[in-house]
Write a protein that holds these residues in place. Structure first.
Motif, PDB file in Angstrom:
ATOM      1  N   GLY A  29      -0.262   4.535   1.776  1.00  0.00           N
ATOM      2  CA  GLY A  29      -0.474   4.653   3.177  1.00  0.00           C
ATOM      3  C   GLY A  29       0.808   4.997   3.944  1.00  0.00           C
ATOM      4  O   GLY A  29       1.645   5.380   3.541  1.00  0.00           O
ATOM      5  N   SER A  30       0.768   5.163   5.229  1.00  0.00           N
ATOM      6  CA  SER A  30       1.593   5.539   6.130  1.00  0.00           C
ATOM      7  C   SER A  30       3.013   4.758   5.980  1.00  0.00           C
ATOM      8  O   SER A  30       4.001   5.482   5.772  1.00  0.00           O
ATOM      9  CB  SER A  30       1.362   5.292   8.017  1.00  0.00           C
ATOM     10  N   THR A  49       0.737  -1.123   0.066  1.00  0.00           N
ATOM     11  CA  THR A  49       0.036  -0.003  -0.080  1.00  0.00           C
ATOM     12  C   THR A  49       0.848   1.049  -0.140  1.00  0.00           C
ATOM     13  O   THR A  49       1.168   1.657   1.094  1.00  0.00           O
ATOM     14  CB  THR A  49      -0.780  -0.023   1.306  1.00  0.00           C
TER      15      THR A  49
END
Length: 144
Positions: free
Chosen positions: A19-20, A16
């Motif tokens: 994302g973070s 991902t």
């Protein structure tokens, strides 16, 4: 600042990228921090992405994985030796990674492991933080 990224951060970041954890990998590519790593981490990452379920569900991640492994193996301070005893936590693999981070002089250990590693908060002189916390340290607005 010297940082060790737990396996779950690298894997999540590859899967991902927005994302973070993905933003942390982006910051790594931009050389906003110095990565401390070890062979065990690279082996664990390869093992996770070698799982049939992961390969089938995230076929796009193979190319990104190759790039991250190249970065892990070429642009990092690799820790081979281990200093001192292993920390007492439930996952022996995590204990090895944390000991390697300490031996490599990491300032931060970034993990998504809430039950074990993040619960420690500190190990030797290493601050153990989540991906969101580390993005805040980098001065970014985190993405959940």
């Amino acid at each position: 600042m010297r940082v060790f990224l737990d396996t779950n951060i690298v894997v999540s970041g590859v899967i991902t990228p927005n994302g973070s954890p993905g933003r942390i990998l982006h910051a790594l590519r931009e050389r906003r921090f110095e990565l401390v790593s070890c062979v065990e981490l690279a082996e664990e990452i390869v093992s996770v992405f070698g799982r049939p379920k992961i390969r089938q569900r995230y076929p796009h991640a193979v190319e990104a994985l190759e790039q991250i492994l190249a970065l892990l193996l070429s642009e990092t301070s690799m820790v081979v030796c281990q200093a001192g005893p292993l920390p007492t936590i439930s996952d022996p693999a995590d204990a090895v990674l944390l000991a390697r981070a300490a031996a490599g002089g990491a300032d931060y250990f970034v993990s998504g492991d809430k039950s074990d590693l993040l619960a420690l908060d500190m190990y030797q002189n290493i601050k153990i933080v989540s991906a969101v916390q580390f993005l805040e340290i980098l001065g970014e607005n985190p993405v959940s």
